[in-house]
Design a protein around this motif. Structure first.
Motif, PDB file in Angstrom:
ATOM      1  N   VAL A   3      26.408  72.801  34.066  1.00 47.60           N
ATOM      2  CA  VAL A   3      27.985  72.096  33.907  1.00 47.60           C
ATOM      3  C   VAL A   3      28.165  71.900  32.452  1.00 47.60           C
ATOM      4  O   VAL A   3      26.766  71.325  31.740  1.00 47.60           O
ATOM      5  N   PRO A   4      29.111  71.693  31.559  1.00 46.73           N
ATOM      6  CA  PRO A   4      28.892  72.030  29.789  1.00 46.73           C
ATOM      7  C   PRO A   4      28.247  70.239  29.476  1.00 46.73           C
ATOM      8  O   PRO A   4      28.845  69.052  30.456  1.00 46.73           O
ATOM      9  N   PHE A   5      27.771  70.336  28.771  1.00 45.18           N
ATOM     10  CA  PHE A   5      27.047  69.051  27.905  1.00 45.18           C
ATOM     11  C   PHE A   5      27.558  68.599  26.884  1.00 45.18           C
ATOM     12  O   PHE A   5      28.373  67.364  26.683  1.00 45.18           O
ATOM     13  N   GLN A   6      27.888  69.353  25.783  1.00 46.58           N
ATOM     14  CA  GLN A   6      28.527  69.539  24.466  1.00 46.58           C
ATOM     15  C   GLN A   6      28.891  70.665  24.200  1.00 46.58           C
ATOM     16  O   GLN A   6      27.278  71.396  23.591  1.00 46.58           O
ATOM     17  N   GLY A   7      29.723  70.906  23.808  1.00 49.09           N
ATOM     18  CA  GLY A   7      30.067  72.248  23.329  1.00 49.09           C
ATOM     19  C   GLY A   7      29.468  73.326  24.023  1.00 49.09           C
ATOM     20  O   GLY A   7      29.876  72.949  24.807  1.00 49.09           O
ATOM     21  N   THR A   8      28.403  74.400  23.800  1.00 52.66           N
ATOM     22  CA  THR A   8      27.888  75.594  23.927  1.00 52.66           C
ATOM     23  C   THR A   8      26.953  74.926  25.237  1.00 52.66           C
ATOM     24  O   THR A   8      26.843  75.784  25.230  1.00 52.66           O
ATOM     25  N   VAL A   9      26.527  73.930  24.737  1.00 53.00           N
ATOM     26  CA  VAL A   9      25.034  73.455  25.926  1.00 53.00           C
ATOM     27  C   VAL A   9      25.531  73.053  27.335  1.00 53.00           C
ATOM     28  O   VAL A   9      26.143  72.576  27.329  1.00 53.00           O
ATOM     29  N   LYS A  10      24.589  73.360  27.878  1.00 59.56           N
ATOM     30  CA  LYS A  10      24.976  73.031  29.139  1.00 59.56           C
ATOM     31  C   LYS A  10      23.507  73.053  30.636  1.00 59.56           C
ATOM     32  O   LYS A  10      22.314  73.274  29.602  1.00 59.56           O
ATOM     33  N   ASP A  20      16.427  68.951  27.826  1.00 64.31           N
ATOM     34  CA  ASP A  20      15.548  69.638  27.502  1.00 64.31           C
ATOM     35  C   ASP A  20      15.082  70.754  28.191  1.00 64.31           C
ATOM     36  O   ASP A  20      15.835  71.049  28.777  1.00 64.31           O
ATOM     37  N   SER A  21      13.743  71.210  27.852  1.00 67.57           N
ATOM     38  CA  SER A  21      13.505  71.936  28.260  1.00 67.57           C
ATOM     39  C   SER A  21      13.621  72.855  29.992  1.00 67.57           C
ATOM     40  O   SER A  21      13.649  73.709  30.306  1.00 67.57           O
ATOM     41  N   THR A  22      13.537  71.990  31.089  1.00 66.36           N
ATOM     42  CA  THR A  22      14.134  71.960  32.000  1.00 66.36           C
ATOM     43  C   THR A  22      15.118  71.704  33.221  1.00 66.36           C
ATOM     44  O   THR A  22      15.230  71.473  33.617  1.00 66.36           O
ATOM     45  N   THR A  23      16.126  71.214  31.578  1.00 68.27           N
ATOM     46  CA  THR A  23      17.424  70.624  32.355  1.00 68.27           C
ATOM     47  C   THR A  23      18.389  71.738  31.786  1.00 68.27           C
ATOM     48  O   THR A  23      19.622  71.939  32.300  1.00 68.27           O
ATOM     49  N   ARG A  24      18.106  72.765  30.707  1.00 65.64           N
ATOM     50  CA  ARG A  24      19.239  73.575  30.371  1.00 65.64           C
ATOM     51  C   ARG A  24      19.415  74.479  30.793  1.00 65.64           C
ATOM     52  O   ARG A  24      18.106  74.785  32.028  1.00 65.64           O
ATOM     53  N   CYS A  25      20.881  75.171  31.833  1.00 68.28           N
ATOM     54  CA  CYS A  25      20.855  76.322  31.874  1.00 68.28           C
ATOM     55  C   CYS A  25      21.744  77.472  31.588  1.00 68.28           C
ATOM     56  O   CYS A  25      22.702  76.507  30.781  1.00 68.28           O
ATOM     57  N   GLU A  26      21.989  78.295  32.646  1.00 70.76           N
ATOM     58  CA  GLU A  26      23.107  78.995  32.074  1.00 70.76           C
ATOM     59  C   GLU A  26      23.871  79.695  32.854  1.00 70.76           C
ATOM     60  O   GLU A  26      25.091  79.460  32.708  1.00 70.76           O
ATOM     61  N   SER A  27      23.456  79.237  34.556  1.00 71.96           N
ATOM     62  CA  SER A  27      24.256  78.938  36.059  1.00 71.96           C
ATOM     63  C   SER A  27      24.094  78.669  36.348  1.00 71.96           C
ATOM     64  O   SER A  27      23.094  77.333  36.802  1.00 71.96           O
ATOM     65  N   ASP A  28      24.823  78.390  37.898  1.00 76.21           N
ATOM     66  CA  ASP A  28      24.599  77.454  39.024  1.00 76.21           C
ATOM     67  C   ASP A  28      22.826  78.392  39.653  1.00 76.21           C
ATOM     68  O   ASP A  28      22.246  77.429  39.847  1.00 76.21           O
ATOM     69  N   ALA A  29      22.669  78.881  38.915  1.00 75.52           N
ATOM     70  CA  ALA A  29      21.482  79.445  40.087  1.00 75.52           C
ATOM     71  C   ALA A  29      20.079  79.111  39.302  1.00 75.52           C
ATOM     72  O   ALA A  29      19.255  79.195  40.116  1.00 75.52           O
ATOM     73  N   ASN A  30      20.501  78.582  37.334  1.00 72.33           N
ATOM     74  CA  ASN A  30      19.490  77.394  37.339  1.00 72.33           C
ATOM     75  C   ASN A  30      19.024  76.395  37.942  1.00 72.33           C
ATOM     76  O   ASN A  30      17.825  75.834  36.818  1.00 72.33           O
ATOM     77  N   CYS A  31      19.676  76.049  38.743  1.00 73.75           N
ATOM     78  CA  CYS A  31      19.999  74.457  38.819  1.00 73.75           C
ATOM     79  C   CYS A  31      19.580  74.607  40.554  1.00 73.75           C
ATOM     80  O   CYS A  31      20.608  75.014  41.458  1.00 73.75           O
ATOM     81  N   SER A  32      18.375  73.686  41.089  1.00 73.97           N
ATOM     82  CA  SER A  32      18.244  73.443  42.120  1.00 73.97           C
ATOM     83  C   SER A  32      18.609  72.278  43.053  1.00 73.97           C
ATOM     84  O   SER A  32      18.621  71.339  42.970  1.00 73.97           O
TER      85      SER A  32
END
Length: 389
Positions: free
Chosen positions: A150-157, A121-133
């Motif tokens: 981490v990958p969720f499905q396909g290219t979505v992380k 969702d809008s708060t859990t999508r990320c591109e790299s570890d820097a986006n996650c606290s």
């Protein structure tokens, strides 16, 4: 100053007493009788006949028990073929003056504690570890963030969490309702009432209801108004709603039982009256967080001792049984109080007629002259006469 003293002297040293003046006037006479008739009609018709002002009144004390019945089956890819009975869809088994029937659900099977990606969702999508606290636990988070993307499905992380995995996905509510057949389930309501002031008790399963009748009857406002067994779909329909629509996201229904008893009559006339209404307001223009749902889990362990659980987000209809009413019985005290109040109200007739006669009619000055008479103090008059001599 002199004016104030004269007003004070008039207040302290003057006394007024009613004077009876007989006015021979058709208009005033008819108005007087009309007002008296209206007051008598109010006292007799409203206070004594409609409101039973001659009775002592007591409020109802009530207890309620419920029992649901009904069986259905489902066959889905997730759960397979399954039979559902009362033990499966009534959660919890007993509540105070209410009953919850599960009509829809989201099931997350075989969850175990571990590391897994969040639902995107809008708060859990990320591109790299820097986006996650790392260590964060948001209000809507499924667990404690590890700080990894981490990958969720396909290219979505999405951000990874330590949680019961896989995490629940409740973005879409199943349509139609999973247990749509619950429309035909039945609900038995047993209600015992007591009026402590009169030591009068009764229950909604009336003396003339037999076991055979109770096994076959279903409540209907016209054909079976005193049957205590209700079809769930009929309850919702009588409240003006669709059961199938309500079953998707859940809601709260009120079953109202009104006991209004005149104990001056036979006990057989004291009967329950049923009505239904939806208690959770459904406003289509402001439909934030609609319906009624909650979560519960079933826990188990495999042969290796690993703990698992099946998480269920249950949607359903909660039926609240609301009992109210009052009973009345003749008592001399309220009777005398209301008779006295009625007689006092008749005094309003004189006040009203005086106002009209003395201030509103053409001959008001003439009537005022006849109504009021000013008399000087007799002793004061004698003293003044002697002084003049």
């Amino acid at each position: 100053m002199a004016g104030c003293c004269s007003v004070l002297a008039a207040f302290l040293f003057e006394y007024d007493t009613p004077r009876i003046v007989l006015i021979r006037s058709r208009k005033v006479g008819l108005m007087n009788r009309a007002v008296q008739l209206l007051i008598l009609a109010y006292v007799i018709g409203w206070v004594f006949v409609w409101e039973r002002g001659y009775q002592e009144v007591d409020s109802v004390v009530s207890s309620v028990t419920t029992k649901a019945k009904g069986v259905t089956m489902t066959n889905t890819s997730q759960l397979g073929f399954r039979i559902w009975d009362v033990a499966d869809y009534v959660i919890p088994a007993q509540e105070e003056n209410s009953l919850f029937i599960m009509t829809n659900m989201i099931v997350t099977m075989n969850q175990t504690q571990g590391l897994c990606p969040e639902i995107p969702d809008s708060t859990t999508r990320c591109e790299s570890d820097a986006n996650c606290s790392a260590g964060s636990t948001g209000t809507h988070s499924s667990g404690v963030a590890t700080g990894r993307c981490v990958p969720f499905q396909g290219t979505v992380k999405t951000c990874e969490v330590a949680a019961w995995c896989p995490v629940e996905n409740d973005i879409e509510v199943p349509k139609p309702a999973f247990l749509k057949a619950a429309e035909n389930f039945t609900l038995l309501v047993k209600n015992n009432i007591w009026y402590p002031k009169f030591n009068f008790s009764k229950r909604n399963i009336l003396p003339n209801i037999t076991t055979t009748y109770l096994k076959s009857c279903i409540y209907d406002a016209v054909t079976a108004p005193f049957c205590p067994i209700f079809r769930l779909g009929k309850i919702v329909a009588d409240a003006g709603h669709s059961f199938q629509d309500m079953a998707i996201e859940g809601g709260i229904m009120g079953i109202q039982i009104r006991w209004d008893c005149n104990l001056d009559r036979a006990a057989s006339h004291c009967l329950p009256r049923y009505s239904f209404r939806r208690l959770d307001t459904r406003d289509l223009d402001h439909n934030v967080s609609p319906g009624y749902n909650f979560r519960f889990a079933k826990y188990y362990k495999d042969l290796t001792g690993t703990e698992y659980r099946t998480l269920i987000k249950a949607y359903g209809i909660r039926f609240d049984i609301i009992v109210f009413g009052k009973a009345g019985k003749f008592d001399i005290i309220p009777t005398m109080i209301n008779v006295g109040s009625g007689l006092a109200l008749l005094g309003v007739t004189t006040v009203l007629c005086d106002i009209i006669v003395l201030y509103c009619t053409k001959k008001r000055y003439y009537y005022r002259e006849k109504k009021y008479k000013y008399v000087e103090d007799y002793e004061q008059g004698i003293t003044d006469s002697e002084m003049d001599r």
